[in-house]
Design an enzyme around this catalytic site. Structure first.
Site, PDB file in Angstrom:
ATOM      1  N   GLN A 181       0.810  -1.208   0.000  1.00 19.01           N
ATOM      2  CA  GLN A 181       0.000   0.000   0.000  1.00 19.01           C
ATOM      3  C   GLN A 181       0.855   1.275   0.000  1.00 19.01           C
ATOM      4  OE1 GLN A 181      -3.132   0.969  -0.128  1.00 19.01           O
ATOM      5  NE2 GLN A 181      -2.940   3.041   0.673  1.00 19.01           N
ATOM      6  N   GLY A 197       6.496  -2.936   2.372  1.00 17.26           N
ATOM      7  CA  GLY A 197       5.082  -3.187   2.639  1.00 17.26           C
ATOM      8  C   GLY A 197       4.155  -2.006   2.488  1.00 17.26           C
ATOM      9  N   HIS A 198       4.584  -0.805   2.953  1.00 13.21           N
ATOM     10  CA  HIS A 198       3.647   0.314   2.890  1.00 13.21           C
ATOM     11  C   HIS A 198       4.344   1.644   3.141  1.00 13.21           C
ATOM     12  CE1 HIS A 198       2.509  -2.007   6.785  1.00 13.21           C
ATOM     13  NE2 HIS A 198       3.698  -1.473   6.935  1.00 13.21           N
ATOM     14  N   LEU A 199       3.841   2.649   2.427  1.00 12.12           N
ATOM     15  CA  LEU A 199       4.198   4.052   2.683  1.00 12.12           C
ATOM     16  C   LEU A 199       5.681   4.349   2.494  1.00 12.12           C
ATOM     17  CD1 LEU A 199       2.075   4.425   5.935  1.00 12.12           C
ATOM     18  CD2 LEU A 199       1.456   5.300   3.671  1.00 12.12           C
ATOM     19  N   ALA A 215       7.503   0.625   7.582  1.00 16.92           N
ATOM     20  CA  ALA A 215       6.597   1.604   6.982  1.00 16.92           C
ATOM     21  C   ALA A 215       7.229   2.991   6.983  1.00 16.92           C
ATOM     22  CB  ALA A 215       5.286   1.636   7.756  1.00 16.92           C
TER      23      ALA A 215
END
Length: 284
Positions: A181, A197-199, A215
């Site tokens: 994401q 995984g994210h950001l 993150a």
């Protein structure tokens, strides 16, 4: 085909390829060695250094010469030869060169991935994904809704891409990876089993195997003055020749959430950062 690979004489790929041959490096969905053998296919009595990248066109130029013959880079370094090394000297194109430093894998990956001219979907691609370029998707991989791919990208097997991430050319992602994401990856190599995984943002970088980005981990890739990045190698500060250069991340490295990495930095194998860390110098 008779290709003999000769060991590297002088090179420093740290923090990549620890205790491994240069030919194991992931490039455009294959190992460097596989690509080397592919380009030299059909050339008799062919020899090259294991860190030499030689295009098919330059191999054909070498093969067309009377044996023995020596192929040298535009900078004058020996790349390959037929017979022995005492023959006619032939100058290669700028696209063939010696890979002496880790950041040069970025240039090679870009050269190959940018030449993709067809899609190869062996995994599942959501109709809610947007693709503007040519993409290779390996078996068992899933491209989830909201993913935007701009430019050519190679994705390995058993990967989960998305939802809602942005992949830009020319990027290679290995097998068993997760890109999640709100992640943006541009002109980079992500090794097998790694997770962003994210950001997070990864630009103009090489990430090793089994790496996990917490993150909000950000790789900066541009100096404020726009000058080329320099990198410390064996006590010497070398000009990388790259205006945009993110990070080189060794196998098994984990970053804490909200880690900021200065441009051109290298993180050694199995290193780690804490939450909110800023990486100003290479981590060994």
């Amino acid at each position: 085909m008779s290709l003999t690979i000769h060991p590297t004489q002088e090179a420093n790929w740290w923090p990549l390829l620890q205790d491994q041959a240069c030919g194991t490096q992931l490039i455009a969905g294959k190992t460097l060695l596989e690509l080397q053998q592919q380009n030299a296919d059909g050339i008799s009595d062919a020899h090259q250094y294991d860190n030499a990248w030689i295009t098919q066109a330059d191999w054909e130029k070498l093969a067309a010469a009377a044996q023995p013959a020596v192929l040298k880079s535009a900078q004058g370094y020996t790349l390959a030869w037929t017979g022995d090394q005492n023959g006619e000297e032939i100058t290669a194109s700028e696209q063939s060169f010696l890979i002496n430093y880790a950041w040069e894998f970025i240039s090679l990956n870009e050269q190959i991935v940018s030449q993709l001219n067809a899609n190869d979907f062996q995994g599942d691609v959501s109709p809610a994904a947007h693709i503007d370029g040519f993409v290779s998707v390996g078996k068992g991989s899933k491209i989830l809704p909201g993913v935007v791919i701009e430019g050519n990208v190679v994705i390995g097997e058993n990967c989960k891409i998305g939802p809602n991430c942005y992949l830009r050319g020319s990027t290679t992602i290995g097998n068993d990876c997760h890109i999640g994401q709100a992640v943006e990856i541009k002109n980079s190599i992500v090794g097998h089993g790694s997770s962003v995984g994210h950001l997070s943002y990864v630009g103009d970088s090489v990430i090793g195997n089994q790496v996990n980005f917490g993150a909000g981990t950000i790789t900066s890739n541009l100096r404020h003055d726009g000058a080329n990045h320099k990198s410390m190698i064996e006590g010497r500060l070398l000009d990388t020749g790259r205006r945009k250069f993110g990070a080189i991340i060794g196998d098994g490295t984990h970053t804490g959430i909200l880690t900021a990495i200065y441009p051109g930095r290298k993180l050694g194998p199995n290193s780690s950062t804490r939450p909110n860390d800023t990486v100003e110098r290479d981590l060994t």
